[in-house]
Scaffold this active site. Structure first.
Site, mmCIF file in Angstrom:
data_model
loop_
_atom_site.group_PDB
_atom_site.id
_atom_site.type_symbol
_atom_site.label_atom_id
_atom_site.label_comp_id
_atom_site.label_asym_id
_atom_site.label_seq_id
_atom_site.Cartn_x
_atom_site.Cartn_y
_atom_site.Cartn_z
ATOM 1 N N ASP A 53 54.664 38.978 26.500
ATOM 2 C CA ASP A 53 53.771 39.216 27.310
ATOM 3 C C ASP A 53 52.443 38.757 26.706
ATOM 4 O O ASP A 53 52.125 39.038 25.481
ATOM 5 C CB ASP A 53 53.564 40.704 27.305
ATOM 6 C CG ASP A 53 54.853 41.393 28.384
ATOM 7 O OD1 ASP A 53 55.262 40.586 29.091
ATOM 8 O OD2 ASP A 53 55.011 42.659 28.239
ATOM 9 N N ASP A 96 60.601 42.948 40.849
ATOM 10 C CA ASP A 96 60.978 44.369 40.163
ATOM 11 C C ASP A 96 61.600 45.329 40.973
ATOM 12 O O ASP A 96 61.244 45.521 42.287
ATOM 13 C CB ASP A 96 59.513 45.129 39.973
ATOM 14 C CG ASP A 96 58.707 43.932 38.659
ATOM 15 O OD1 ASP A 96 59.564 43.565 37.803
ATOM 16 O OD2 ASP A 96 57.601 43.952 38.813
#
Lengths: 195, 252
Positions: free
Chosen positions: B11, B130
């Site tokens: 990330d 997701d």
């Protein structure tokens, strides 16, 4: 060493440039006919679609320039396919340096198309693979493949055995991406530069 | 034989890796390029850099980062996070990214997937989904980093994305993400069997056996994890040896 990368409308040229720079070579990326002809080694990379790429090369006369090069030439992925005689991808006549034809993988119900990922190469018969152990892993991304033929110098198996690499005289081609194949790819690129 | 892939996800915020990464032998674990290089040397098969910055400067920062990564990393890498247009993708590919992950923007505008596939080829378009299993037992698509629910099932969106030209599906189970209790084997297998493109399973990997499960029972083509690698709870070479010993095709 004077290495030229053929500049045309196909992707991934930057990655090839960087891979060569990691080997200490600063390539020139060009579509200038004279620069290509003068280079010690020429790399013909490519990610993209066959008919669009061939049209681009034909319009700029790069088709005859590339197929008549006399120094070592390495086609990568689409670049290798364009050096073959024909590609089923949008029914494209290619450069006919290699005799092999490029055809589409056919679904077999289990394997996914395109092939994406690391697969092994074997049955080496070219200086490109000098010093590599059999079944070395290389990174592949493709939905079309060159069938086995007289110019095959390494094989891979996905759905069926096909050409992982081709060679004829001063022309070399690899279906996988040496610039993305970790240390194995670096060795193959170095071997090409040593030819 | 095509290998099952192990992917590490980093990330990125303002050009730096986040999520308290703990490495002794890395000078600057906040430097995505250095950390990515560490993983590449350890034998990871691919890297995903997910940008979570929310500024106007984002596109340029991300493109600069892609270029720095491409210069150093000798394995494929995907860049994602807020990618919303053909132009966004063009810039990232021109800067050396191998694949681009699109998520919410693709769901809101499915024709984007078709445009990207036509313009750049399916091979570089990863559709990230997701998904969360609700009380009714069904898996639904969530948007904007898992904060916005939709009434679309994961299966229907995955099939649509594949038919529009996505090259891969990156499937994250929100129920499993961060639990270290194992990947979502059922939905991963459902999607992997329903689409003819590779599926990357994400969320829940906590032990080496979880990876074996997601490749075998989950039928995944690749498995992605972040913090278990960053915190060295699982080391990549050990994981790959383990999976190879379990009879899986793995690149060592």
């Amino acid at each position: 060493m004077n290495v030229a990368i053929v500049k045309y409308n196909a992707g991934n040229i930057l990655s090839v440039t960087y891979a060569l720079e990691r080997l200490g070579v600063s390539p020139v990326v060009t579509d200038d006919i004279e620069l290509l002809q003068k280079a010690d080694h020429v790399i013909f990379p490519g990610v993209g679609e066959a008919s669009t790429a061939m049209r681009y090369l034909n319009e700029r006369n790069l088709d005859s320039v590339i197929k008549n090069l006399e120094q070592p030439v390495l086609g990568i992925c689409l670049g290798m396919q364009l050096l073959c005689s024909y590609s089923e991808e949008n029914d494209t006549t290619c450069l006919s340096v290699f005799d092999e034809r490029v055809v589409s993988f056919l679904p077999n119900g289990t394997d996914k198309i395109p092939q994406v990922g690391w697969n092994t190469i074997s049955n080496y018969s070219s200086d490109l693979f000098k010093g590599l152990t059999q079944n070395a892993y290389c990174y592949f991304v493709h939905g079309y493949y060159a069938a086995l033929g007289p110019d095959t110098v390494a094989t891979t198996n996905y759905i069926l055995p096909y050409s992982a690499a081709l060679q004829k005289n001063n022309f070399y081609g690899v279906q996988f991406h040496p610039e993305k194949s970790a240390t194995v790819g670096e060795k193959i690129l170095q071997n090409f530069l040593d030819i | 034989m095509l290998a099952k892939r192990i992917i590490a996800c980093l990330d990125i915020k303002n050009g730096r890796t986040v999520k308290g990464i703990n490495f002794e032998n890395i000078r600057d674990a906040g430097d995505p390029v250095e950390l990515g290089g560490f993983y590449a040397a350890a034998g990871i098969d691919e890297l995903v850099f997910l940008d979570i910055t929310a500024t106007n400067e984002k596109r340029k920062t991300l493109a600069d980062l892609a270029k720095k990564i491409a210069a150093v990393i000798n394995i494929p890498f995907t860049v994602g996070g807020g990618v919303a247009s053909v132009e966004d993708v063009r810039v990232l590919l021109q800067n050396g990214a191998d694949k681009i992950a699109v998520n919410s923007a693709a769901f809101k505008n499915p024709s984007l997937v078709a445009s990207l596939a036509k313009e750049f080829g399916s091979q570089c378009i990863v559709v990230a989904i997701d998904t969360k299993q609700e009380a009714d037992g069904e898996w639904y698509v969530y948007l904007n980093g898992g904060t916005v629910p939709t009434s679309t099932t994961c299966l229907s969106w995955a099939k649509q994305a594949a038919s529009l030209g996505a090259g891969e599906i990156l499937l994250t189970s929100m129920n499993h993400d961060g639990t270290k209790a194992g990947f979502a084997l059922d939905i991963t297998a459902t999607i992997a069997k329903a689409v003819s493109i590779p599926v990357i399973a994400s969320g829940g990997g906590g032990t080496m056996a979880h990876f074996e499960d997601v490749f075998k029972a989950g039928a995944a083509d690749a498995a992605l994890a972040a913090s278990i690698f960053h915190f060295k709870e699982i080391e990549v070479p050990a994981l790959k040896s383990f999976l190879l010993n379990k009879g899986l095709p793995i690149r060592l």
